[in-house]
Design a protein around this motif. Structure first.
Motif, short mmCIF file in Angstrom:
data_model
loop_
_atom_site.label_atom_id
_atom_site.label_comp_id
_atom_site.label_asym_id
_atom_site.label_seq_id
_atom_site.Cartn_x
_atom_site.Cartn_y
_atom_site.Cartn_z
N SER A 13 -3.49 -4.78 2.30
CA SER A 13 -4.12 -5.22 2.97
C SER A 13 -3.90 -4.02 4.89
O SER A 13 -4.46 -3.35 5.45
CB SER A 13 -4.26 -6.32 4.37
OG SER A 13 -2.78 -7.06 3.76
N ILE A 16 -5.24 -0.57 4.38
CA ILE A 16 -6.92 -0.81 4.48
C ILE A 16 -7.40 -1.27 5.43
O ILE A 16 -7.80 -0.16 6.07
CB ILE A 16 -7.59 -2.18 3.67
CG1 ILE A 16 -7.23 -2.70 2.01
CG2 ILE A 16 -8.99 -2.66 4.27
CD1 ILE A 16 -8.31 -3.65 1.02
N GLU A 19 -6.87 2.70 6.43
CA GLU A 19 -7.80 3.32 5.45
C GLU A 19 -9.52 3.35 6.57
O GLU A 19 -10.61 4.18 6.46
CB GLU A 19 -8.32 2.99 4.70
CG GLU A 19 -9.58 3.18 3.55
CD GLU A 19 -9.20 5.59 3.56
OE1 GLU A 19 -10.12 5.99 2.67
OE2 GLU A 19 -8.32 6.03 3.51
N ALA A 203 -7.06 1.21 -1.38
CA ALA A 203 -7.27 0.76 -0.14
C ALA A 203 -8.65 1.04 -0.11
O ALA A 203 -10.07 1.42 0.65
CB ALA A 203 -6.89 1.38 1.44
N PHE A 206 -11.71 -0.69 -1.67
CA PHE A 206 -11.72 -1.73 -0.50
C PHE A 206 -12.92 -1.56 0.41
O PHE A 206 -14.35 -1.79 0.93
CB PHE A 206 -10.87 -2.62 -0.28
CG PHE A 206 -10.18 -3.58 -0.55
CD1 PHE A 206 -10.54 -5.00 -0.52
CD2 PHE A 206 -9.05 -3.45 -1.65
CE1 PHE A 206 -9.68 -5.99 -1.53
CE2 PHE A 206 -8.74 -3.42 -2.67
CZ PHE A 206 -9.32 -5.30 -2.24
N VAL A 207 -12.52 -0.16 0.89
CA VAL A 207 -13.35 0.37 2.39
C VAL A 207 -14.59 1.42 1.75
O VAL A 207 -15.57 0.73 2.72
CB VAL A 207 -12.49 1.74 2.69
CG1 VAL A 207 -13.15 1.74 4.73
CG2 VAL A 207 -11.11 0.98 3.42
#
Length: 339
Positions: A13, A16, A19, A203, A206-207
């Motif tokens: 996290s 993330i 990013e 990350a 996810f992003v």
């Protein structure tokens, strides 16, 4: 995009959040306040999501385009998030785990079609959360995308530097044993498969998903590019350390019978079988996810961070691992005499 991260101070996290900032998102982090963010330009909300009434009321009072939920561990957590964000966000990212699938898998390198058969309480909780959210996608078009990380490591965590005989926290056991020239116990013959992913690479998946309509209602495995056996994994860590590891093989069931309680659950779930996962689907649908940092380079970066943080302590005494290593060496000498 105005994005909320629930969690935001952990290994994945934290990467993330960095990013998101790099990509120009407006970022808010909801966390318990136990660990400082250390980032400028990030808003904070301090709270406990387990206080569901207050959490849901607080979230409904705010407005976000997207949410990344990193600390959901059960159907109840997932249902709380649904109540808080249904018809209020354009995209909801849920962090699950490959443990929701469980072991052994039908395929040596499994993909997202693998059925649920979790073997741990952690995996069962994550699987229940996935089932609920996917049902909400089908029934109410709740815009969820589910990510399943496997082993992820990097600054802020310690897993790449642990061994099966510790709690895999941040004591840098594997690196320290290699540095000190002490034997490293590898379970079995070291040929079961393993797959690690550096946190910054994870990350990007996810992003990169945020705002993509075609990834809603989908599940993705977010893992590293390299699938290697445990012998190769320890050798790669050794190259990062600058010293060849002294690998000693010990039967896995022998290790499980005597290992510390903190390690036995992980051993039973992973060590007897492969932990290898296809990333073809995520690379096709989310081209921003392109893992480029291998274990050797990732370990070098991690060691630099540990050294800067003053965490790279001397090799601790591990009498259990030393006893296992002596046992493994005796087995090797006995086998040599039989040849």
């Amino acid at each position: 995009m105005n994005t909320l991260v629930i969690g935001g101070t952990g290994l994945i996290s934290g990467a993330i959040v960095r990013e998101l900032r790099r990509k120009g998102h407006r970022v808010t982090v909801f966390h318990r306040g136990r660990h400082p963010l250390g980032l400028q330009g990030v808003a904070e909300i301090i709270g406990d999501r387990q206080d569901r009434r207050l959490f849901e009321a607080a979230m409904r009072a705010l407005s976000f385009d997207a949410v990344v939920d990193m600390i959901s561990f059960s159907r109840e957590d997932a249902a709380s998030a649904f109540r808080a964000f249904h018809e209020r966000v354009r995209h909801f990212i849920h962090c699950s785990t490959v443990c929701a699938v469980g072991v052994p898998t039908r395929q040596v390198i499994c993909d997202e079609t693998e059925p649920y058969h979790p073997v741990s309480g952690y995996g069962r909780g994550k699987a229940d959360g996935e089932r609920f959210l996917l049902a909400m996608w089908r029934q109410k078009r709740f815009p969820v995308t589910i990510f399943r990380p496997s082993h992820t490591y990097g600054p802020g965590g310690g897993w790449v530097l642990g061994t099966f005989l510790t709690d895999w926290d941040t004591d840098c056991e594997l690196v320290n044993r290699i540095r000190a020239g002490r034997p490293v116990v590898v379970h079995g013959d070291g040929t079961t498969l393993w797959q690690s992913c550096y946190c910054d690479d994870a990350a990007k998946g996810f992003v990169g998903a945020l705002g993509k309509a075609h990834v809603r209602g989908q599940v993705y495995q977010v893992c590293g590019r390299d699938i290697m056996d445990w012998n190769a994994y320890v050798e790669a860590v050794g190259r990062a350390v600058g010293r060849r590891p002294k690998i000693v093989h010990v039967p896995t069931d022998v290790i499980v019978r005597g290992a510390p309680e903190s390690a036995t659950g992980f051993l039973r779930e992973i060590a007897f079988t492969h932990g290898a996962y296809s990333i073809d689907k995520i690379r096709r649908d989310i081209p921003e996810f392109d893992p480029v940092i291998d274990v050797e380079e990732g370990t070098r970066r991690h060691i630099r961070w540990l050294r800067a943080e003053g965490r790279l302590a001397k090799a601790p005494k591990r009498p259990f691992e030393d006893r296992l290593a002596r046992f493994g060496l005796r087995m090797q000498r006995a086998a040599a005499r039989l040849r």
